[in-house]
Design a protein around this motif. Sequence first.
Motif, PDB file in Angstrom:
ATOM      1  N   ASN A 149     -56.260  -6.848  91.926  1.00  0.00           N
ATOM      2  CA  ASN A 149     -55.996  -7.516  93.201  1.00  0.00           C
ATOM      3  C   ASN A 149     -54.894  -8.559  93.016  1.00  0.00           C
ATOM      4  OD1 ASN A 149     -59.498  -7.619  94.100  1.00  0.00           O
ATOM      5  ND2 ASN A 149     -57.949  -6.227  94.897  1.00  0.00           N
ATOM      6  N   ALA A 150     -55.059  -9.374  91.994  1.00  0.00           N
ATOM      7  CA  ALA A 150     -54.119 -10.467  91.759  1.00  0.00           C
ATOM      8  C   ALA A 150     -52.706  -9.956  91.489  1.00  0.00           C
ATOM      9  CB  ALA A 150     -54.599 -11.328  90.593  1.00  0.00           C
ATOM     10  N   GLY A 151     -52.597  -8.769  90.884  1.00  0.00           N
ATOM     11  CA  GLY A 151     -51.302  -8.202  90.566  1.00  0.00           C
ATOM     12  C   GLY A 151     -50.789  -7.214  91.579  1.00  0.00           C
ATOM     13  N   SER A 152     -51.432  -7.116  92.746  1.00  0.00           N
ATOM     14  CA  SER A 152     -51.035  -6.180  93.815  1.00  0.00           C
ATOM     15  C   SER A 152     -50.957  -4.744  93.294  1.00  0.00           C
ATOM     16  CB  SER A 152     -49.696  -6.590  94.439  1.00  0.00           C
ATOM     17  OG  SER A 152     -49.802  -7.851  95.045  1.00  0.00           O
ATOM     18  N   ARG A 153     -51.925  -4.391  92.441  1.00  0.00           N
ATOM     19  CA  ARG A 153     -51.984  -3.053  91.866  1.00  0.00           C
ATOM     20  C   ARG A 153     -53.042  -2.251  92.621  1.00  0.00           C
ATOM     21  NH1 ARG A 153     -49.590  -1.333  87.436  1.00  0.00           N
ATOM     22  NH2 ARG A 153     -49.110  -3.485  86.812  1.00  0.00           N
ATOM     23  N   VAL A 154     -52.739  -0.997  92.924  1.00  0.00           N
ATOM     24  CA  VAL A 154     -53.623  -0.159  93.733  1.00  0.00           C
ATOM     25  C   VAL A 154     -54.834   0.256  92.905  1.00  0.00           C
ATOM     26  CG1 VAL A 154     -53.813   1.932  95.118  1.00  0.00           C
ATOM     27  CG2 VAL A 154     -51.643   0.693  95.045  1.00  0.00           C
ATOM     28  N   GLN A 155     -56.022  -0.144  93.340  1.00  0.00           N
ATOM     29  CA  GLN A 155     -57.245   0.165  92.615  1.00  0.00           C
ATOM     30  C   GLN A 155     -57.838   1.497  93.063  1.00  0.00           C
ATOM     31  OE1 GLN A 155     -59.387  -3.893  91.484  1.00  0.00           O
ATOM     32  NE2 GLN A 155     -59.058  -3.753  93.687  1.00  0.00           N
ATOM     33  N   GLY A 156     -57.992   1.660  94.368  1.00  0.00           N
ATOM     34  CA  GLY A 156     -58.652   2.865  94.843  1.00  0.00           C
ATOM     35  C   GLY A 156     -60.017   2.990  94.202  1.00  0.00           C
ATOM     36  N   ASP A 197     -62.651 -13.710  86.353  1.00  0.00           N
ATOM     37  CA  ASP A 197     -63.414 -14.967  86.422  1.00  0.00           C
ATOM     38  C   ASP A 197     -63.451 -15.517  87.842  1.00  0.00           C
ATOM     39  OD1 ASP A 197     -63.961 -14.847  83.737  1.00  0.00           O
ATOM     40  OD2 ASP A 197     -62.386 -16.264  83.147  1.00  0.00           O
ATOM     41  N   LEU A 198     -62.323 -15.449  88.542  1.00  0.00           N
ATOM     42  CA  LEU A 198     -62.283 -15.916  89.927  1.00  0.00           C
ATOM     43  C   LEU A 198     -63.225 -15.085  90.795  1.00  0.00           C
ATOM     44  CD1 LEU A 198     -61.204 -17.508  92.337  1.00  0.00           C
ATOM     45  CD2 LEU A 198     -59.236 -15.933  92.392  1.00  0.00           C
ATOM     46  N   GLN A 235     -60.500 -10.657 103.196  1.00  0.00           N
ATOM     47  CA  GLN A 235     -60.240 -11.368 101.956  1.00  0.00           C
ATOM     48  C   GLN A 235     -61.334 -11.028 100.948  1.00  0.00           C
ATOM     49  OE1 GLN A 235     -59.174 -15.633 102.508  1.00  0.00           O
ATOM     50  NE2 GLN A 235     -59.432 -15.197 104.679  1.00  0.00           N
ATOM     51  N   ASN A 236     -61.020 -11.233  99.680  1.00  0.00           N
ATOM     52  CA  ASN A 236     -62.028 -11.005  98.641  1.00  0.00           C
ATOM     53  C   ASN A 236     -63.279 -11.836  98.918  1.00  0.00           C
ATOM     54  OD1 ASN A 236     -59.366 -10.594  96.508  1.00  0.00           O
ATOM     55  ND2 ASN A 236     -61.031  -9.119  96.477  1.00  0.00           N
TER      56      ASN A 236
END
Length: 210
Positions: free
Chosen positions: A15-22, A30-31, A176-177
């Motif tokens: 999420n933090a790196g704007s990478r697609v998880q799917g 930790d956050l 939002q998360n």
Amino acid sequence: MTRLIVWRHGNTDWNAGSRVQGQTDVPLNDLGRRQAVDAAELLVRMRPDAIVSSDLSRAFDTAAALAALTGLTISTDERLRERFFGDWQGLTMAEVAAERPAEHARWTAGEDVIGGEVETLDDLGKRVSEALLEAARLAPPGGTVVVATHGAAARQGVGHLLGWQREHLRTLRALQNCHWVELTHDEARGWQMAAYNVGVLADRPVPPPV
């Protein structure tokens, strides 16, 4: 009146790196774990009767923060997984835009069929809404069920459940998360959205290393 809380998981490094998880099983960072604990402290006040989660660890571990406060057992349902993003999974959105521009343009426009083995919005909405309906049946009359899932899955599943058109759903900002949607149901009105993008107002500051 039955209440259904559709809860997005906490933050991950992707999420933090704007990478697609799917449907890649990326863990909470930790956050994200702190977000889950903070959100659980609010959700426990709703006195949930059941907790259901996607089987992906970022959702399950988010749900576990609430289970720890309630003593409830978490049921898992793989239909609550995030949208399958096919060939996009593992790429940043910048890489998707650069390497698969036609698909990215269709996604940006909110089209149903993207290409690249990306799950259609219609299929996503159907499977998630079916899981939400089944989860809601776990509540006694007037009870509350909390469902831990994913951003696109939550929005599309809720929209399908409410009978909203795709263009209406595009007017909703992404969850939002660790925020959630609150739905209610009664015999006279059916399903209604009571609240959207609810959660802790601000993340707690990260403590300095010791």
